[in-house]
Design an enzyme around this catalytic site. Structure first.
Site, PDB file in Angstrom:
ATOM      1  N   HIS A 207      17.634 -20.657  -8.152  1.00  0.00           N
ATOM      2  CA  HIS A 207      17.220 -20.350  -9.526  1.00  0.00           C
ATOM      3  C   HIS A 207      18.060 -21.232 -10.442  1.00  0.00           C
ATOM      4  O   HIS A 207      19.270 -21.034 -10.557  1.00  0.00           O
ATOM      5  CB  HIS A 207      17.467 -18.854  -9.773  1.00  0.00           C
ATOM      6  CG  HIS A 207      17.216 -18.401 -11.174  1.00  0.00           C
ATOM      7  ND1 HIS A 207      16.063 -17.751 -11.537  1.00  0.00           N
ATOM      8  CD2 HIS A 207      17.966 -18.484 -12.301  1.00  0.00           C
ATOM      9  CE1 HIS A 207      16.126 -17.445 -12.832  1.00  0.00           C
ATOM     10  NE2 HIS A 207      17.273 -17.886 -13.318  1.00  0.00           N
ATOM     11  N   CYS A 240      19.947 -17.019 -20.726  1.00  0.00           N
ATOM     12  CA  CYS A 240      20.420 -15.644 -20.586  1.00  0.00           C
ATOM     13  C   CYS A 240      21.063 -15.220 -21.898  1.00  0.00           C
ATOM     14  O   CYS A 240      21.971 -15.896 -22.392  1.00  0.00           O
ATOM     15  CB  CYS A 240      21.430 -15.554 -19.449  1.00  0.00           C
ATOM     16  SG  CYS A 240      22.176 -13.924 -19.301  1.00  0.00           S
ATOM     17  N   ASN A 249      15.342 -22.582 -17.988  1.00  0.00           N
ATOM     18  CA  ASN A 249      15.218 -22.842 -16.549  1.00  0.00           C
ATOM     19  C   ASN A 249      14.664 -24.238 -16.346  1.00  0.00           C
ATOM     20  O   ASN A 249      14.134 -24.854 -17.265  1.00  0.00           O
ATOM     21  CB  ASN A 249      14.216 -21.866 -15.921  1.00  0.00           C
ATOM     22  CG  ASN A 249      14.666 -20.433 -16.039  1.00  0.00           C
ATOM     23  OD1 ASN A 249      14.349 -19.755 -17.003  1.00  0.00           O
ATOM     24  ND2 ASN A 249      15.409 -19.975 -15.060  1.00  0.00           N
TER      25      ASN A 249
HETATM   26  N1  COA Z   1      15.342   1.007 -17.977  1.00  0.00           N
HETATM   27  C1  COA Z   1      15.316   1.678 -19.147  1.00  0.00           C
HETATM   28  N2  COA Z   1      16.355   2.316 -19.667  1.00  0.00           N
HETATM   29  C2  COA Z   1      17.485   2.291 -18.972  1.00  0.00           C
HETATM   30  C3  COA Z   1      17.597   1.602 -17.755  1.00  0.00           C
HETATM   31  C4  COA Z   1      16.474   0.938 -17.249  1.00  0.00           C
HETATM   32  N3  COA Z   1      16.489   0.255 -16.106  1.00  0.00           N
HETATM   33  N4  COA Z   1      18.843   1.760 -17.293  1.00  0.00           N
HETATM   34  C5  COA Z   1      19.508   2.501 -18.182  1.00  0.00           C
HETATM   35  N5  COA Z   1      18.682   2.825 -19.211  1.00  0.00           N
HETATM   36  C6  COA Z   1      18.985   3.626 -20.392  1.00  0.00           C
HETATM   37  C7  COA Z   1      19.605   4.964 -20.033  1.00  0.00           C
HETATM   38  O1  COA Z   1      18.611   5.893 -19.752  1.00  0.00           O
HETATM   39  C8  COA Z   1      20.363   5.280 -21.278  1.00  0.00           C
HETATM   40  O2  COA Z   1      19.450   5.730 -22.281  1.00  0.00           O
HETATM   41  P1  COA Z   1      19.906   6.738 -23.445  1.00  0.00           P
HETATM   42  O3  COA Z   1      20.957   6.003 -24.241  1.00  0.00           O
HETATM   43  O4  COA Z   1      18.646   6.952 -24.214  1.00  0.00           O
HETATM   44  O5  COA Z   1      20.431   7.930 -22.730  1.00  0.00           O
HETATM   45  C9  COA Z   1      20.873   3.920 -21.734  1.00  0.00           C
HETATM   46  O6  COA Z   1      19.975   2.969 -21.159  1.00  0.00           O
HETATM   47  C10 COA Z   1      22.274   3.640 -21.262  1.00  0.00           C
HETATM   48  O7  COA Z   1      22.353   3.841 -19.868  1.00  0.00           O
HETATM   49  P2  COA Z   1      23.615   3.424 -18.991  1.00  0.00           P
HETATM   50  O8  COA Z   1      23.339   3.715 -17.572  1.00  0.00           O
HETATM   51  O9  COA Z   1      24.857   4.015 -19.624  1.00  0.00           O
HETATM   52  O10 COA Z   1      23.574   1.894 -19.139  1.00  0.00           O
HETATM   53  P3  COA Z   1      24.451   0.884 -20.006  1.00  0.00           P
HETATM   54  O11 COA Z   1      24.335   1.146 -21.456  1.00  0.00           O
HETATM   55  O12 COA Z   1      25.790   0.746 -19.393  1.00  0.00           O
HETATM   56  O13 COA Z   1      23.600  -0.450 -19.691  1.00  0.00           O
HETATM   57  C11 COA Z   1      22.142  -1.601 -18.171  1.00  0.00           C
HETATM   58  C12 COA Z   1      23.472  -0.911 -18.364  1.00  0.00           C
HETATM   59  C13 COA Z   1      22.188  -2.300 -16.839  1.00  0.00           C
HETATM   60  C14 COA Z   1      21.022  -0.576 -18.204  1.00  0.00           C
HETATM   61  C15 COA Z   1      21.921  -2.621 -19.336  1.00  0.00           C
HETATM   62  O14 COA Z   1      23.091  -3.366 -19.546  1.00  0.00           O
HETATM   63  C16 COA Z   1      20.772  -3.546 -19.055  1.00  0.00           C
HETATM   64  O15 COA Z   1      19.626  -3.138 -19.031  1.00  0.00           O
HETATM   65  N6  COA Z   1      21.049  -4.837 -18.848  1.00  0.00           N
HETATM   66  C17 COA Z   1      20.029  -5.809 -18.534  1.00  0.00           C
HETATM   67  C18 COA Z   1      20.518  -7.134 -18.890  1.00  0.00           C
HETATM   68  C19 COA Z   1      19.490  -8.193 -18.634  1.00  0.00           C
HETATM   69  O16 COA Z   1      18.302  -7.978 -18.549  1.00  0.00           O
HETATM   70  N7  COA Z   1      20.004  -9.414 -18.549  1.00  0.00           N
HETATM   71  C20 COA Z   1      19.211 -10.578 -18.400  1.00  0.00           C
HETATM   72  C21 COA Z   1      18.721 -10.771 -17.029  1.00  0.00           C
HETATM   73  S1  COA Z   1      19.883 -11.409 -15.894  1.00  0.00           S
HETATM   74 ZN    ZN Z   2      18.058 -17.367 -15.181  1.00  0.00          ZN
END
Ligand code: COA
Ligand code: ZN
Length: 317
Positions: A207, A240, A249
Site C-alpha cells: 500500500h 492520512c 496513494n
Molecule cells: N464505528 C462507529 N463508532 C465507533 C466505532 C466504530 N468502529 N468505534 C468506536 N466508536 C464510537 C464509540 O461507540 C463511542 O461513541 P460515543 O462517544 O457516542 O459513546 C466513541 O466512538 C468513542 O469510542 P472509543 O472506543 O472510546 O474510541 P476512541 O474515541 O478512543 O476512538 C477509534 C478510537 C479507533 C474508534 C477512532 O480513533 C477511529 O475511528 N479512528 C479511525 C481512524 C482512521 O480511520 N484513520 C484513517 C485510516 S488508517
Molecule cells: Zn494509505
C-alpha cells in the site's frame, strides 16, 4: 526484467482518498464513483471505512454507501475497520472482506486510533473473531511499515512481531503500508526478503503513497520479490488525516498504465479508468496528481508540425 503475468489492484480512493476531503461528498456521488470503478473491471474496491464518525466525518455514511452500490460478480468489496464495533457494522453492511488497521509506530497508532499498539492488537483479536465467524476473510494492514513521520525508522523485528500476531489471528493477507511515502525500493526489497520467507502462505499487499515519487519504483521492487497485490487510488487521491505530510496513494490509472505498458494483466479497462479519474477531479473540484489522465497513454500520437511534415516528404524513402 522478471514480471508477473497478472497483478491484482485494489482501489482505495473512496476510502483512503475521500476520507481526507474537506467537503462532504454526498452519498449518491460516492455510490456513483464506486459503480464507475466497478464498471472498469476493478477486481477489488475498499469502498469505505467503519470507523468513528467523529474521527472521520466524511465516511459517516458507510452503511448507506454499501447499501447503494451495484455489485458486479468478480469484484470484491471491502471496508476498513479499526475495532470489533467496526467489524460488526461492516459485516451487517454486507462487505465481502474486512480490512483492519494497526500502525507499526506507537506514536502514529496513538494519533490514528487513540490507543497503544498492544491495545490495538487486542482489539483486532476481537475484530478478527467477528469477521471470521461471519465467514469474511480478514486482510490486515500495517500503517507506517517502512517509517513513521514522528519516529523515523521502524525496526524490522517490530514489523515481524506485528505480522506474527496478525497472522496468528487468522489474517489471510497482510498489507504493508508506506503511509507517508518514506520507503525506497532497496528497503522494500530488504523488508520483503525478511517477511516473505518467514510467513509462507500470506498474501502480501503493498500500500503505497506517492509523497516522494517513489510509489511505482517501490511497487516494481515488490513485484521483483513476488508481490502481486497493490493498493492504489483513482487520480492519486488521498492522505492520512492522522499523519502529517501524508499525500495521495499511488495513482490507480498511472499504475495500471505502467502495468499495461509492460504487458502485465490487471483485467481493468484503462480508458474507462481514465474517464473515472476525470469524473473524480470534477467531483473534488481540483486537478489530481495522476499523470496519465493529463498526458494520455504512451500510444498517444500528435500531428507533425507543418514544416516538419513537408521536410519529411522531401526525404528519399
Ligand atoms: N464505528 C462507529 N463508532 C465507533 C466505532 C466504530 N468502529 N468505534 C468506536 N466508536 C464510537 C464509540 O461507540 C463511542 O461513541 P460515543 O462517544 O457516542 O459513546 C466513541 O466512538 C468513542 O469510542 P472509543 O472506543 O472510546 O474510541 P476512541 O474515541 O478512543 O476512538 C477509534 C478510537 C479507533 C474508534 C477512532 O480513533 C477511529 O475511528 N479512528 C479511525 C481512524 C482512521 O480511520 N484513520 C484513517 C485510516 S488508517
Ligand atoms: Zn494509505
Amino acid at each position: 526484467m522478471k514480471l508477473p503475468q497478472r497483478v491484482t489492484v485494489c482501489e482505495v480512493g473512496t476510502r483512503d482518498g475521500f476520507q481526507i476531503e474537506p467537503d462532504f461528498i454526498p452519498t449518491d456521488v460516492k455510490i456513483e464513483v464506486v459503480n464507475l470503478l466497478t464498471a472498469t473491471g476493478m477486481p477489488r474496491i475498499e469502498v469505505t471505512s467503519f470507523v468513528s464518525p467523529k474521527a472521520v466525518p466524511q465516511l459517516k455514511d458507510a452503511e448507506a454507501v454499501m447499501a447503494g452500490i451495484a455489485r458486479r460478480p468478480g469484484t470484491r468489496y471491502s471496508a476498513l475497520v479499526p475495532n470489533d464495533k467496526g467489524a460488526v457494522r461492516a459485516v451487517d453492511a454486507g462487505v465481502d472482506d474486512i480490512h483492519t488497521v494497526v500502525s507499526a509506530s506507537e506514536s502514529h497508532n496513538l494519533a490514528n486510533v487513540n490507543m497503544p499498539i498492544a491495545d490495538s492488537l487486542a482489539k483486532l483479536e476481537a475484530t478478527a473473531q467477528v469477521a471470521l465467524r461471519a465467514g469474511k476473510p480478514v486482510y490486515s494492514g500495517i500503517s507506517c511499515s517502512f517509517g513513521c513521520p514522528f519516529e523515523g525508522d521502524v525496526p524490522v523485528p517490530r514489523l515481524v512481531s506485528i505480522v506474527e500476531r496478525l497472522v496468528g489471528m487468522g489474517a489471510r493477507g497482510i498489507g504493508l503500508a508506506d503511509t507517508t511515502g518514506m520507503a525506497n525500493p532497496a528497503q522494500v526489497s530488504r523488508v520483503l526478503e525478511h517477511l516473505v520467507a518467514r510467513f509462507a502462505g500470506v498474501e502480501w499487499t503493498l500500500h503505497t503513497h506517492d509523497t516522494r515519487a517513489m510509489a511505482i519504483p517501490n511497487i516494481l521492487a515488490a513485484m521483483a520479490m513476488g508481490v502481486t497485490h497493490f493498493d492504489a487510488s483513482i487520480g492519486g487521491l488521498g492522505g492520512c488525516p492522522f499523519a502529517p505530510g501524508a499525500s495521495g496513494n499511488v495513482c490507480t490509472e498511472d499504475l495500471v498504465h505502467c502495468l499495461w505498458a509492460m504487458g502485465v494483466e490487471t483485467g481493468i479497462d484503462l480508458d474507462a479508468l481514465i474517464a473515472v479519474s476525470k469524473r473524480v477531479q470534477e467531483i473534488v473540484g481540483r486537478v489530481l496528481p495522476g499523470q496519465i489522465a493529463k498526458a494520455g497513454k504512451w500510444t498517444r500520437r500528435y500531428p507533425l508540425p507543418d514544416g516538419v511534415q513537408a521536410r519529411l516528404g522531401e526525404r528519399p524513402a
